[in-house]
Scaffold this motif. Structure first.
Motif, short mmCIF file in Angstrom:
data_model
loop_
_atom_site.label_atom_id
_atom_site.label_comp_id
_atom_site.label_asym_id
_atom_site.label_seq_id
_atom_site.Cartn_x
_atom_site.Cartn_y
_atom_site.Cartn_z
N MET A 96 9.13 -54.27 -0.11
CA MET A 96 8.22 -53.92 -1.20
C MET A 96 7.91 -52.43 -1.20
SD MET A 96 5.78 -57.25 -0.71
CE MET A 96 4.46 -56.73 -1.79
N ALA A 97 7.68 -51.88 0.00
CA ALA A 97 7.35 -50.46 0.11
C ALA A 97 8.52 -49.58 -0.34
CB ALA A 97 6.97 -50.12 1.55
N CYS A 98 9.73 -50.06 -0.11
CA CYS A 98 10.93 -49.29 -0.50
C CYS A 98 11.23 -49.38 -1.98
CB CYS A 98 12.14 -49.77 0.30
SG CYS A 98 12.11 -49.38 2.05
N SER A 99 11.02 -50.57 -2.58
CA SER A 99 11.59 -50.82 -3.89
C SER A 99 10.60 -51.01 -5.03
CB SER A 99 12.51 -52.05 -3.83
OG SER A 99 13.56 -51.85 -2.91
N CYS A 100 9.37 -51.47 -4.76
CA CYS A 100 8.40 -51.57 -5.85
C CYS A 100 8.09 -50.17 -6.37
CB CYS A 100 7.11 -52.24 -5.36
SG CYS A 100 7.27 -54.01 -5.03
N GLU A 101 7.86 -50.06 -7.65
CA GLU A 101 7.62 -48.74 -8.24
C GLU A 101 6.47 -48.02 -7.53
OE1 GLU A 101 8.49 -45.63 -10.94
OE2 GLU A 101 9.59 -47.39 -10.23
N ARG A 102 5.36 -48.70 -7.32
CA ARG A 102 4.24 -48.15 -6.56
C ARG A 102 3.70 -49.24 -5.64
NH1 ARG A 102 2.77 -43.15 -8.69
NH2 ARG A 102 2.19 -42.83 -6.51
N THR A 103 3.05 -48.85 -4.56
CA THR A 103 2.43 -49.83 -3.67
C THR A 103 0.93 -49.56 -3.56
OG1 THR A 103 3.06 -48.47 -1.75
CG2 THR A 103 4.46 -50.33 -2.29
N ILE A 104 0.19 -50.64 -3.41
CA ILE A 104 -1.24 -50.59 -3.16
C ILE A 104 -1.46 -51.17 -1.76
CG2 ILE A 104 -3.51 -51.42 -3.89
CD1 ILE A 104 -2.30 -51.70 -6.73
N ILE A 105 -2.08 -50.39 -0.90
CA ILE A 105 -2.26 -50.77 0.49
C ILE A 105 -3.70 -51.23 0.71
CG2 ILE A 105 -2.21 -49.92 2.88
CD1 ILE A 105 -0.15 -47.78 1.77
N ILE A 106 -3.87 -52.35 1.39
CA ILE A 106 -5.20 -52.88 1.70
C ILE A 106 -5.37 -52.91 3.22
CG2 ILE A 106 -6.70 -54.89 1.61
CD1 ILE A 106 -5.58 -55.59 -1.06
N MET A 107 -6.46 -52.29 3.72
CA MET A 107 -6.68 -52.20 5.16
C MET A 107 -8.16 -52.19 5.51
SD MET A 107 -3.98 -49.33 6.50
CE MET A 107 -4.46 -49.66 8.20
N VAL A 108 -8.47 -52.62 6.74
CA VAL A 108 -9.78 -52.35 7.33
C VAL A 108 -9.82 -50.87 7.68
CG1 VAL A 108 -11.30 -52.86 9.27
CG2 VAL A 108 -9.99 -54.70 8.21
N HIS A 109 -10.97 -50.23 7.48
CA HIS A 109 -11.07 -48.79 7.69
C HIS A 109 -11.79 -48.48 9.00
CE1 HIS A 109 -11.14 -44.81 5.31
NE2 HIS A 109 -11.16 -44.56 6.61
N GLU A 110 -11.04 -48.00 9.97
CA GLU A 110 -11.61 -47.55 11.25
C GLU A 110 -10.65 -46.55 11.88
OE1 GLU A 110 -12.22 -51.06 13.50
OE2 GLU A 110 -10.10 -51.60 13.60
N PRO A 111 -11.18 -45.65 12.75
CA PRO A 111 -10.36 -44.54 13.27
C PRO A 111 -9.07 -44.97 13.96
CG PRO A 111 -12.68 -44.17 13.75
CD PRO A 111 -12.59 -45.55 13.20
N ARG A 112 -9.09 -46.07 14.70
CA ARG A 112 -7.90 -46.47 15.46
C ARG A 112 -6.76 -46.93 14.56
NH1 ARG A 112 -7.74 -52.22 17.12
NH2 ARG A 112 -9.29 -53.37 15.92
N ARG A 113 -7.05 -47.20 13.29
CA ARG A 113 -6.02 -47.64 12.36
C ARG A 113 -5.48 -46.49 11.51
NH1 ARG A 113 -5.98 -53.28 11.80
NH2 ARG A 113 -7.78 -54.33 12.71
N PHE A 114 -6.20 -45.39 11.45
CA PHE A 114 -5.80 -44.22 10.67
C PHE A 114 -5.45 -43.09 11.63
CE2 PHE A 114 -7.73 -46.82 7.56
CZ PHE A 114 -7.40 -46.35 6.29
#
Length: 268
Positions: free
Chosen positions: A142-160
Motif C-alpha cells: 500500500m505504501a508503495c502503490s497507493c497514490e497517497r497514504t494516511i498513517i495512524i499511530m500512537v504518539h510518543e517519543p520512542r515511536r518517532f
C-alpha cells in the motif's frame, strides 16, 4: 452549527480525524480496525461516494451489515462491485486506482518511513532482534502503490525516531528529490500522519514531517516533546476541532456499537 462533544476517547478522536481527512468519491484501501471505522464514518457524513477496497479482494462493498472484524470478513463482500481476491486488490493499487491507503506501524522517522518488523536489532542483526513485530501484511504494498497514504499511530517519543531499525513500509526514503520514483514506486507517498496528539504532513521540498494541527488538549510544545526528532513547525498550525456530538453518536451507536475497535485501549 455543529455541536461539539465533550465526551470522546483518543481512539474516537483518531477516527474522526481520519474520517475528515478523506475526500468524497475517492478509492480508499482499508486496513483492519480504526481505518475501517474512519472510512465508514466518512461515508455516513461527508463522503457517501467513497469506495473502500479490502485486502482480501472486495472492492466497493456496502458496510451496512455491520463492521467487518477483519479485511477478509464476509461483511466486506456485501454488495461489492467485484470480489476477485488478494492479487486483484493489490493489482488495483499498482494500476494507480487507489487514491488513499490507511497504514500504521510501531516506529516512524521524519520522512514517513514505517517500521513494523523489529525493534532493537543491533548488534545482533535481523535474525535476533530485541522485539519481533508482526511485519508488513499488505502495508508495504500500500505504501508503495497507493497514490497517497494516511498513517495512524500512537504518539510518543520512542515511536518517532530520527532513524528507525527497519523500513517495512517506505515513505519518502531519505527525502532526496524523486527518491520514490528512483526506487520504482508508483504512489506519491505519505499524505498525513494522524496520532493521539496531532495531525502531521510533509514539507514539499525536504519531505520532512511537519506539524499541521494539534488535537484537543495538546499544544505545539506538547506535540514536539512527544516526538523523537525536530518537527517542522509552520506559522499556520491550527487547533483541530473536537468531534461533534453526531460523529460520536455514529461511532458508538451505528458503526461500532459493540466496541470491537474503538473502545479498545490504545497501548502506550
Amino acid at each position: 452549527m455543529a455541536k461539539y462533544s465533550e465526551d470522546f476517547t483518543p481512539q474516537e478522536m483518531i477516527v474522526v480525524a481520519g474520517s475528515r481527512t478523506l475526500i468524497d468519491n475517492k478509492v480508499v484501501f482499508a486496513g483492519t480496525g480504526l481505518p475501517m471505522v474512519a472510512i465508514t464514518l466518512a461515508q455516513l457524513t461527508h463522503g457517501p461516494g467513497i469506495v473502500p477496497v479490502f485486502e482480501a479482494g472486495a472492492v466497493g462493498p456496502e458496510l451496512s451489515r455491520g463492521l467487518p472484524l477483519s479485511v477478509g470478513g464476509s461483511r466486506t463482500t456485501y454488495k461489492a462491485n467485484y470480489l476477485l481476491g488478494l492479487n486483484s486488490a493489490f493489482e488495483l493499487t499498482q494500476r494507480g486506482f487507489c487514491d488513499f491507503g490507511f497504514i500504521g506501524g510501531a516506529e516512524i522517522d521524519p520522512y514517513g518511513n514505517l517500521n513494523s518488523t523489529m525493534m532493537g536489532s543491533f548488534p545482533d542483526g535481523y535474525q535476533k532482534p530485541k522485539t519481533r513485530l508482526p511485519g508488513s501484511g499488505g502495508a508495504s504494498d500500500m505504501a508503495c502503490s497507493c497514490e497517497r497514504t494516511i498513517i495512524i499511530m500512537v504518539h510518543e517519543p520512542r515511536r518517532f525516531n530520527e532513524k528507525i531499525d527497519y523500513i517495512t513500509s517506505p515513505g519518502y526514503l531519505d527525502g532526496s528529490p524523486n527518491a520514490r520514483w528512483r526506487a520504482g514506486m508508483a504512489g506519491q507517498g505519505p499524505y498525513r500522519v494522524i496520532t493521539t496528539k496531532a495531525i502531521m504532513g510533509f514539507d514539499d521540498e525536504t519531505k520532512r514531517m511537519k506539524l499541521i494541527a494539534t488535537l484537543p488538549g495538546e499544544t505545539v510544545k506538547s506535540v514536539q516533546e512527544a516526538t523523537g526528532f525536530e518537527l517542522i513547525i509552520p506559522d499556520d498550525v491550527y487547533a483541530f476541532e473536537p468531534p461533534t456530538v453526531e460523529e460520536i453518536r455514529l461511532i458508538r451507536e451505528v458503526i461500532d456499537p459493540k466496541g470491537y475497535f474503538v473502545r479498545k485501549k490504545i497501548k502506550e
